[in-house]
Each structure stands twice: as structure tokens, then as C-alpha cells.
Write an enzyme that holds these catalytic residues in place. Structure first.
Site, PDB file in Angstrom:
ATOM      1  N   CYS A  75       0.867  -1.188   0.000  1.00 18.53           N
ATOM      2  CA  CYS A  75       0.000   0.000   0.000  1.00 18.53           C
ATOM      3  C   CYS A  75       0.899   1.231   0.000  1.00 18.53           C
ATOM      4  O   CYS A  75       1.743   1.380   0.895  1.00 18.53           O
ATOM      5  CB  CYS A  75      -0.867  -0.026   1.264  1.00 18.53           C
ATOM      6  SG  CYS A  75      -1.817   1.485   1.535  1.00 18.53           S
ATOM      7  N   CYS A 189      -0.922   3.864  -6.208  1.00 21.48           N
ATOM      8  CA  CYS A 189      -1.826   3.233  -5.246  1.00 21.48           C
ATOM      9  C   CYS A 189      -1.982   1.814  -5.754  1.00 21.48           C
ATOM     10  O   CYS A 189      -2.229   1.611  -6.959  1.00 21.48           O
ATOM     11  CB  CYS A 189      -3.175   3.945  -5.220  1.00 21.48           C
ATOM     12  SG  CYS A 189      -4.440   3.040  -4.292  1.00 21.48           S
TER      13      CYS A 189
HETATM   14  N1  DGL Z   1      -4.073   0.586  -1.707  1.00 16.34           N
HETATM   15  C1  DGL Z   1      -3.748   1.773  -0.989  1.00 16.34           C
HETATM   16  C2  DGL Z   1      -2.535   2.489  -1.591  1.00 16.34           C
HETATM   17  O1  DGL Z   1      -1.731   1.876  -2.252  1.00 16.34           O
HETATM   18  C3  DGL Z   1      -4.769   2.808  -0.671  1.00 16.34           C
HETATM   19  C4  DGL Z   1      -6.222   2.621  -0.693  1.00 16.34           C
HETATM   20  C5  DGL Z   1      -6.921   3.369   0.439  1.00 16.34           C
HETATM   21  O2  DGL Z   1      -7.219   4.578   0.303  1.00 16.34           O
HETATM   22  O3  DGL Z   1      -7.126   2.718   1.454  1.00 16.34           O
HETATM   23  O4  DGL Z   1      -2.333   3.649  -1.382  1.00 16.34           O
END
Ligand code: DGL
Length: 264
Positions: A75, A189
Site C-alpha cells: 500500500c 496506489c
Molecule cells: N491501496 C492503498 C494504496 O496503495 C490505498 C487505498 C486506500 O485509500 O485505502 O495507497
């Protein structure tokens, strides 16, 4: 080391599956635990303090329970905010996911790079530093696209993709100064590569998409090279949220080699 010790991949939701897919290619024999903090989703709308405390706390508890050999924060939001803190808390190697600005800068011919991330990621000093180090003299256009997080969550639950979210992200980038010259877009993301086809179609054939998943998998393969792997129990997905929300992902998880689901 116990040869059944898993590799733990952590995200707020389904995004980290884009990283897990690459990890499976390079480390196919490892036992994988995929942790989705669905009770905390979305991270992008939270404050730095909330994200840091939540991610460090959860990863500490998950490490105690599952005894992973390595943890990957799959993430960008959590990594750009809390990677250092998580490394202080855990005694195992921790691999983060940070925006692929370096390869994007090398790839861009126009010198104009788009970056799609969450609201929290695009304001991080971590991103300022990557820009300064690797994209000096270029234009890095950052745009927050929280609607894409929701769209990816829905897509993996078998629902139609929200075209308005795709259009809003693409129009937002194009409307920025020099936006019409963008030739590379960083998917900063981990949810966004799950929408690569839709984004690519909307951006057109002259724009390349880039994300960090393959690089992260290489790093994990290198950190675990020479280790023994066993996986008698099979891969597992866990969630902090309602088990029904994870169960709605069962077909998507099965296509990623995960058939056991449980609540954390
Ligand atoms: N998958 C997460 C990232 O890479 C973010 C998603 C969220 O806002 O929770 O930033």
C-alpha cells in the site's frame, strides 16, 4: 527458520493483490497471507497520525499471530507514511511500496509524468523527496483519485467498473498545466493496477502506465533467496472487517491462489 513461515502482504483492501500476483510469480512455493484492513478502508482519507498508528499496531499484532518471515506493506499510502515506524516495530524485513517515480522519469520522453494516488499519498514529503531525487527538471503532476479505490474494490467483487471514476481521474490529470503532454502515468496506489485496462483505454495508446509491483516482488525474492519454503495449509486471506466483505472477494482471491478466508 520454519519453512512454513509465511510472507505477509498487507493493504487496506484488495489493492495489495496487484503486488501479491507478482510475488507469486517469483516466489511460487512460499506460503502467503494476505491481510486486508477493510475496517480501516480507505486509508487515503485518513490523517498521517491515524494511518501510522493503525498500520504499525496491526502489523505488530499480525506478526505475533502469524510469525511471518517477511512483511510487505502493499500500500503506497501506508508505506509513504509509516514504513520507518513499522520497521522499528517489527524484527523481520519489511518491504514497502512507494511510487515508481524513478522508472517513470527514465521512461518519459515528454518530461511530463502523471501520478495517480490517494489524497494522503500525493501530499507526502516521501513523494517530494522521490520527485527531487529522480524527476528533477521534469513535471510531476499529482492527482488524487479516491474514486478509483472504490472502483477497484467493486470490480474484484464482480460489480461493474464505475466509468465516472475512471473519467474523473483521467480528466483531472489532463486538466493540469502540461497535462496534455503526459506520456507516463505512475499508478501510485496498489488498487489502481487492478484497473489498468480501463485507465489505459481512457488515457489512450500514447500513455504508458507504470507501477512498482514487479520491483517489489524482485526485492522480496532477493530477501528470501536460499530460504526453504513449505505451504501445507495453503494461502490465507484475513480481514479486520466483516467476513462477508472478504467472502464477496472469494472468486478474486481464488484466482490469486487463496482459498482460506478468516477474520483477524
Ligand atoms: N491501496 C492503498 C494504496 O496503495 C490505498 C487505498 C486506500 O485509500 O485505502 O495507497
Amino acid at each position: 527458520m520454519d519453512k512454513n513461515a509465511p510472507i505477509l502482504l498487507f493493504d487496506s483492501g484488495v489493492g495489495g493483490l496487484s503486488v501479491l500476483a507478482e510475488v507469486r510469480k517469483l516466489v511460487p512455493d512460499a506460503r502467503l497471507i494476505y491481510a486486508a484492513d477493510l475496517a480501516g478502508l480507505p486509508y487515503g482519507a485518513k490523517s498521517e497520525a491515524q494511518i501510522a498508528a493503525r498500520v504499525a499496531g496491526l502489523l505488530g499484532r499480525m506478526s505475533e499471530r502469524y510469525r511471518p518471515r517477511l512483511a510487505c506493506i502493499a500500500c503506497n499510502t501506508a508505506s509513504t507514511i509509516a514504513l520507518g515506524m513499522v520497521r522499528d516495530v517489527l524484527e523481520i524485513p519489511v518491504v514497502g511500496t512507494v511510487p515508481a517515480i524513478k522508472p517513470a522519469a527514465a521512461l518519459s520522453k515528454s518530461g511530463v509524468i502523471g501520478l495517480l494516488g490517494t489524497e494522503a499519498t500525493i501530499r507526502q514529503p516521501y513523494v517530494d523527496n522521490l520527485e527531487r531525487e529522480f524527476a528533477a527538471g521534469k513535471h510531476l503532476l499529482r492527482f488524487a483519485a479516491p474514486g478509483l479505490v472504490e472502483a477497484a474494490e467493486a470490480k474484484l467483487r464482480g460489480k461493474p467498473v464505475d466509468r465516472a471514476a475512471i473519467d474523473a481521474a483521467v480528466k483531472g490529470l489532463r486538466a493540469m498545466e502540461h497535462g496534455d503532454e503526459i506520456d507516463v502515468v505512475v499508478l501510485a496506489c496498489t488498487h489502481f493496477p487492478l484497473l489498468a485496462d480501463e485507465l489505459s483505454e481512457a488515457l489512450g495508446p500514447d500513455v504508458q502506465l507504470i507501477d512498482g509491483a514487479a520491483g517489489i516482488a524482485l526485492r522480496i525474492a532477493s530477501l528470501t533467496s536460499g530460504q526453504q519454503f513449505g505451504n501445507p495449509e495453503g494461502n490465507l486471506a484475513v480481514t479486520t472487517g466483516a467476513i462477508e466483505s472478504l467472502e464477496a472477494l472469494a472468486p478474486a482471491l481464488a484466482s490469486h491462489g487463496i482459498s482460506r478466508l478468516e477474520r483477524f
